[in-house]
Design an enzyme around this catalytic site. Structure first.
Site, PDB file in Angstrom:
ATOM      1  N   SER A 188       0.843  -1.180   0.000  1.00  0.00           N
ATOM      2  CA  SER A 188       0.000   0.000   0.000  1.00  0.00           C
ATOM      3  C   SER A 188       0.893   1.250   0.000  1.00  0.00           C
ATOM      4  O   SER A 188       1.699   1.426  -0.907  1.00  0.00           O
ATOM      5  CB  SER A 188      -0.950  -0.036   1.203  1.00  0.00           C
ATOM      6  OG  SER A 188      -1.948   0.940   1.103  1.00  0.00           O
ATOM      7  N   HIS A 211      -7.777  -5.269  -0.785  1.00  0.00           N
ATOM      8  CA  HIS A 211      -6.704  -4.628  -0.035  1.00  0.00           C
ATOM      9  C   HIS A 211      -6.639  -5.101   1.411  1.00  0.00           C
ATOM     10  O   HIS A 211      -5.601  -5.008   2.049  1.00  0.00           O
ATOM     11  CB  HIS A 211      -6.940  -3.110  -0.052  1.00  0.00           C
ATOM     12  CG  HIS A 211      -5.717  -2.289   0.137  1.00  0.00           C
ATOM     13  ND1 HIS A 211      -4.874  -1.956  -0.899  1.00  0.00           N
ATOM     14  CD2 HIS A 211      -5.184  -1.715   1.236  1.00  0.00           C
ATOM     15  CE1 HIS A 211      -3.890  -1.208  -0.444  1.00  0.00           C
ATOM     16  NE2 HIS A 211      -4.043  -1.053   0.850  1.00  0.00           N
TER      17      HIS A 211
END
Length: 684
Positions: A541, A659
């Protein structure tokens, strides 16, 4: 060794002019995931990765270490407590309720809902009496939480589905008849491309249609605002906060629900246009407790009367510490001398102190099992003399500890249910100096025997005020057991040293984060821990942005890179996923100053032809609605075109995950593929 040829990727030589500067974007066509050209390229990349990733190592050992299971901090409602637990063979944690004098019962089992393992439990919130449970689930990694309400006694669903509830807090009114929550506007009511934004606070009455929900707050405010909402235990005080995206500041309003109705609360401004984060806790003793970094970057606790919540009436109860960051507190008042427990992190290591509730005087500390991380402190909402907190460290799976303020003792209340053979490791915290002279810390986890240099993974994040603290990790343990070293750097941009530390690594200061990371690598090499030929870097990320910047700025320093769910095109990141909520952290390319910061380090735009870049593995997730996989697709194509290095540039593109949370078997496979790649290219 001859490197395998890469799949063909068409290059477009056009450039966009931004602020009088040409910006090349040769692989913009990869931004369309549904085009036949993109689909063909992804299939070819999948074939390449499959050939490069065999044979896989580490998988069996990671799976074995994850058989520790996990356990969560309890939430108490009278004689009932709610908690999560994952047993050794479960793919997901299960949510339970336990009542005094009876056995525990399963309330939510994601695998019972969906045996495929694609459904995740995103959030839970029991009502104030413990009779109803609000919970949110999503499917396939998209994090599009759908809200339901369950009758705890029967397990029957009494409400839902209510969609568009991603990241929604739930604030129950007493009696369980209604709650406040946050919901996005329907996509038909917002401009195209903005369906992930435009949140509002609503009041919902259980058993009624959402069409009858009352909009309470958010109309006319910023598109990217996130909202927090809570109601005091006695139902009197409503608190609403608003943050512009992920900004490290919030506005705050309070309403007295005895003086105005719940569906038309008379909200009064407490904090607005102030560069600080503040939250309220309405005490059982009638005082208002304030957790704030206003005039205190490492955070302090203040008190005042709820009738006069304004800043001018705050007085310090627990002042800011010069070294430790205040993270949480709990009040234990069923004592002759009521106390406040205060949780801190001192250079990323947790501790809890005990203070007189009336004066704030420190009178003791809570014994902890070791030097590790302490989770949230839970107390009984009605008051008591006990507190529960989570604890973990590099070799200890999650446990729940119980502290008894009457005896001053901490005891093990619940352990992760699995029994695993955890390898011995040596852990040390090292201080090193960054490029500008700033002292930075890193945690070095290594085998107990022998010295370096060894194959090493350097991991970092450095953003959004998030702290990298010790914790049980099957991947770390498997790597170190195999003879490697694993290092976690506490870079600027994180929260390890408070809000000033965060701001030293955001916006125009972002290069400090990368400099801290390079300096960590140089220190590890200079002190004989590893060599550049044995050094891998890893991040996901915002950490994927970190390692993307690292490999383009200092390609000679690293042998291998694992770049997961990354942000890499920092000129166009705001146009995809949740990127528009992050311009308060990174800046905006629409702004001349922001464009200058971003273009100086944007990894995709810093790739240069003829450079020997390190072996790089991109891991991305097709259902990722936060960071679109196009960042990694474009960067992968750019590096495959440009690099003269012998190490491969490969892409692992996984479907039906996103995610966030995923099943254990999927986690094992991802971790094993990543460690296999890094081991192959560092000589482990």
């Amino acid at each position: 060794m001859t490197r395998e040829p890469y799949p063909t990727a068409r290059r477009e030589e056009s450039a966009e002019i931004l602020h009088d500067t040409p910006v090349a974007d040769p692989y913009r066509w990869l931004e369309d995931p549904d085009s036949p050209e993109t689909q063909g390229w992804l299939l070819a990349q999948a074939d390449l990765f499959k050939r490069q990733s065999k044979p896989q190592r580490f998988g069996d050992r990671i799976a074995e270490l994850l058989r520790s299971g996990s356990v969560g901090v309890p939430a108490w409602r009278g004689d009932r407590h709610f908690f999560s637990r994952r047993t050794p063979d479960q793919e997901h944690a299960v949510y339970y309720v336990s009542e005094k004098g009876s056995t525990e019962r399963v309330l939510i089992d994601p695998m019972a809902i969906d045996p495929s393992g694609l459904t995740t439990l995103d959030a839970v919130q029991p009502d104030k009496e413990g009779r109803l449970l609000a919970y949110q689930i999503s499917v396939g990694g998209n994090e599009e939480s759908v809200l339901y309400v369950m009758d705890v006694a029967t397990g029957a669903r009494v409400e839902g589905p209510i969609d568009r509830c991603r990241y929604s807090p739930i604030a129950w009114l007493p009696g369980g008849e209604a709650f406040y929550y946050v919901r996005r506007l329907p996509s038909t009511e917002v401009p195209e491309g903005e369906s992930q934004f435009h949140r509002r606070v609503y009041l919902h009455r259980v058993g009624t249609s959402t069409e009858d929900d009352v909009m309470i707050f958010g109309e006319g405010l910023k598109m990217t605002n996130y909202y927090g909402v809570s109601v005091s235990r006695d139902g009197r005080w409503l608190q609403i906060s608003a943050s512009e995206g992920t900004a490290p500041r919030n506005d705050l309003w309070v309403a007295d629900l005895t003086a105005s109705s719940p569906d038309r609360p008379d909200l009064q401004v407490v904090q607005e246009d102030v560069d600080a984060q503040t939250g309220f806790s309405f005490g059982r003793d009638g005082r208002l407790y304030i957790h704030t970094d206003r005039d205190a970057p490492r955070v302090r606790i203040c008190v005042t009367d709820p009738e006069t919540p304004g800043f001018d009436n705050w007085r310090d109860l627990i002042p800011e510490d010069s070294e430790a960051v205040l993270s949480d507190f709990a009040i234990l008042d069923d004592l002759e001398r009521p106390v406040m427990l205060v949780s801190w992190t001192r250079h990323a290591i947790s501790e809890i102190t005990v203070h007189d509730l009336a004066t704030g005087e420190r009178i003791g500390e809570v014994p902890a099992p070791g030097l590790g991380s302490i989770g949230g402190i839970a107390e009984r909402p009605e008051g008591g003399h006990e507190a529960w907190f989570g604890y973990t460290d590099n070799t200890t799976p999650p446990t729940i500890q119980r502290y008894d303020a009457r005896t001053g003792e901490t005891t093990l209340w619940a352990a992760s249910p699995g029994v695993v053979d955890v390898p011995p490791v040596r852990t040390s915290q090292v201080v090193y100096r960054s490029k500008d002279g700033t002292d930075v810390r890193m945690l070095v986890i290594s085998p107990v025997d022998g010295d370096g240099p060894r194959p090493t993974i350097l991991y970092g994040y450095g953003g959004f005020g998030l702290s990298m603290t010790p914790g049980y990790s099957a991947s770390v343990l498997a790597w170190v057991e195999a003879g490697g070293v694993y290092v976690i750097a506490n870079l600027r941009g994180g929260g390890e040293e408070g809000e000033d530390w965060h701001r030293a690594g955001m916006l125009g200061n972002k290069q400090n984060v990368f400099d801290d990371f390079h300096a960590a690598a140089e220190h590890l090499i200079a002190t004989g821990v590893t060599t550049s030929e044995q050094l891998a870097i890893s991040g996901g990320s915002n950490g994927g942005l970190l390692v993307g910047a690292a490999l383009t700025q200092r390609p000679e320093l690293y042998a291998a890179v694992a770049c997961s769910a990354p942000l890499l095109d920092m000129i166009r990141y705001e146009q995809f996923g949740l990127g528009a909520t992050w311009n308060v952290e990174y800046g905006s390319a629409a702004d001349p100053d922001g464009f200058g910061w971003l273009s100086a380090y944007s990894p995709y735009h810093q790739v240069r032809e003829g450079v020997a870049y390190p072996a790089t593995l991109f891991t991305v997730f097709q259902s990722d609605t936060r960071v679109h996989p196009l960042h990694a697709w474009k960067m992968c194509a750019a590096l495959q075109h440009a690099s003269t290095g012998e190490g491969p540039i490969v892409l692992r593109n996984e479907t039906e995950v996103g995610h966030g949370a995923r099943s254990i078997s999927r986690s094992v496979d991802l971790s094993a593929d990543t460690l296999t790649f890094l081991a192959r290219h560092t000589g482990l």
